[in-house]
Scaffold this motif. Structure first.
Motif, short mmCIF file in Angstrom:
data_model
loop_
_atom_site.label_atom_id
_atom_site.label_comp_id
_atom_site.label_asym_id
_atom_site.label_seq_id
_atom_site.Cartn_x
_atom_site.Cartn_y
_atom_site.Cartn_z
N VAL A 7 -96.22 -34.95 47.72
CA VAL A 7 -94.96 -34.61 47.06
C VAL A 7 -94.18 -35.87 46.70
CG1 VAL A 7 -92.74 -33.43 47.34
CG2 VAL A 7 -94.82 -32.38 48.24
N ASP A 8 -94.18 -36.87 47.58
CA ASP A 8 -93.46 -38.12 47.29
C ASP A 8 -93.97 -38.75 46.00
OD1 ASP A 8 -92.00 -37.83 49.62
OD2 ASP A 8 -93.24 -39.19 50.79
N GLN A 46 -81.23 -36.07 42.59
CA GLN A 46 -81.28 -37.15 41.61
C GLN A 46 -80.01 -37.15 40.76
OE1 GLN A 46 -83.92 -39.31 41.55
NE2 GLN A 46 -84.70 -38.16 43.29
N THR A 58 -87.45 -38.75 50.31
CA THR A 58 -88.85 -38.46 50.59
C THR A 58 -88.99 -37.03 51.09
OG1 THR A 58 -88.63 -39.35 52.84
CG2 THR A 58 -89.40 -40.87 51.14
N ALA A 59 -90.17 -36.52 50.99
CA ALA A 59 -90.42 -35.14 51.40
C ALA A 59 -90.18 -34.97 52.89
CB ALA A 59 -91.84 -34.75 51.04
N LEU A 68 -90.13 -30.37 46.11
CA LEU A 68 -89.84 -31.15 44.91
C LEU A 68 -88.49 -30.72 44.33
CD1 LEU A 68 -90.72 -33.17 42.70
CD2 LEU A 68 -91.83 -31.23 41.53
N LEU A 107 -92.78 -36.78 42.99
CA LEU A 107 -91.38 -37.07 42.69
C LEU A 107 -91.24 -38.39 41.94
CD1 LEU A 107 -88.30 -36.45 43.14
CD2 LEU A 107 -88.50 -37.87 45.21
N THR A 139 -89.60 -38.52 38.13
CA THR A 139 -88.29 -39.14 37.93
C THR A 139 -88.37 -40.46 37.15
OG1 THR A 139 -88.47 -40.20 40.11
CG2 THR A 139 -87.26 -38.10 39.97
N LEU A 178 -85.66 -32.34 46.24
CA LEU A 178 -85.55 -33.77 45.94
C LEU A 178 -85.01 -34.00 44.53
CD1 LEU A 178 -88.91 -34.85 47.59
CD2 LEU A 178 -86.61 -35.30 48.47
N LEU A 179 -85.43 -33.18 43.58
CA LEU A 179 -84.90 -33.31 42.22
C LEU A 179 -83.40 -33.03 42.19
CD1 LEU A 179 -87.67 -31.63 40.03
CD2 LEU A 179 -87.16 -34.07 40.22
#
Length: 310
Positions: free
Chosen positions: A300-301, A135, A26-27, A128, A304, A308, A131-132
């Motif tokens: 942002v969450d 992944q 999460t952001a 973002l 994402l 994804t 968080l990417l």
């Protein structure tokens, strides 16, 4: 409650992750604030009249994208009025195939700090990216782009960084799934009468409280916009309203997505509605202390989750 929990566990199982891992993706509102503090504390405003400041911001964005794990980091320099300006790009996911473009401009209009406009868009883009980078896989290529020269006197001209980027994609015949412009995502007000519209009766449809994020698109923008809005609304933990209107309606094309429309790429605007809510738009009062980091993080969450999952 048990049914909801079972559904969530099934979702995690399908995606190949456990609930604890999903909750960690999460952001980070502290990081969002740190980005905004840097963006709004430059020695001179980050506008076209201070290219050295813009260059320092471009370098900062490139470092953040590299630190996030982008597998391609690049600049797209071009010259306007004898001065060099640059877009900054970072890619995630498979190198080949159609790509999704997510972009935000990092310049400001005039002599103002530009916390919401468009510090929040840049902060969201960088978070973002972080968080990417965590992944394990992505279903397609995601290009994150920080644009220069979105603001006047270059708005609606071919000198906009987003025009330069969109034109280059078109010239290279790059297949694009769609584009998302991040434009002002941090200002919210739960009071009645704080949300305004280009046409007054719209308040009876969308409400008068400035407490939501909007996914805006023009008529005839294709399936991408419909799907993005639908999935974003499902994923979001804050109110989301889809706004679809003719391209001539004031505000519907007031950001970088307009340049992708010019090349027939589907594109949407993700925003807190800018000057229709935030009365500090293009003013010196557009400062960090007026922004809501929690809801910026929630925006942002949801982004994402959409990027994804599809």
């Amino acid at each position: 409650m048990k049914r909801t929990l079972s559904a969530l566990l099934l979702l995690f199982a399908v995606r190949g992750m456990n609930p604890a891992a999903a909750q960690s993706l999460t952001a980070d509102t502290v990081r969002l604030r740190q980005h905004l503090e840097l963006l709004t504390s430059t020695p001179q405003p980050r506008n076209y009249q201070h290219p050295a400041v813009l260059d320092s911001m471009a370098a900062y964005i490139a470092r953040q994208l590299r630190g996030a794990g982008a597998h391609e980091i690049g600049e797209q320099p071009y010259t306007v009025r004898g001065q060099s300006y640059r877009n900054v790009l970072g890619s995630f996911g498979p190198a080949d195939g159609p790509r999704l473009v997510v972009g935000a401009h990092y310049d400001v209009c005039g002599d103002q700090p530009g916390a919401d406009d468009n510090g929040t868009g840049v902060a969201a883009l960088l978070e973002l990216a972080r968080l990417l980078g965590q992944q394990p896989t992505l279903p397609y290529r995601v290009d994150l782009v920080a644009y220069t020269l979105e603001e006047p006197p270059f708005f609606r001209t071919n000198n906009m960084g987003s025009y330069v980027h969109a034109a280059a994609l078109h010239a290279a015949r790059v297949p694009v799934r769609g584009m998302v412009a991040l434009e002002m995502l941090g200002y919210y007000d739960d009071r009645r009468g704080t949300q305004h519209y280009p046409i007054a009766p719209l308040k009876y449809i969308y409400g008068s409280r400035g407490n939501y994020v909007t996914v805006a698109q023009k008529f005839g923008n294709g399936r991408f916009g419909r799907q993005f809005a639908r999935y974003y609304r499902r994923a979001a933990a804050l109110p989301v309203k889809r706004f679809k209107a003719p391209a001539w309606l004031p505000g519907i094309d007031f950001s970088d997505h307009l340049n992708y429309w010019k090349f027939s790429y589907p594109a949407v605007l993700l925003t807190d509605t800018a000057f229709y809510r935030n009365r500090s738009y293009h003013e010196t009062s557009d400062t960090l202390n007026r922004l809501d980091m929690r809801r910026l993080g929630l925006a942002v969450d949801a982004l994402l989750a959409v990027v994804t999952a599809h």
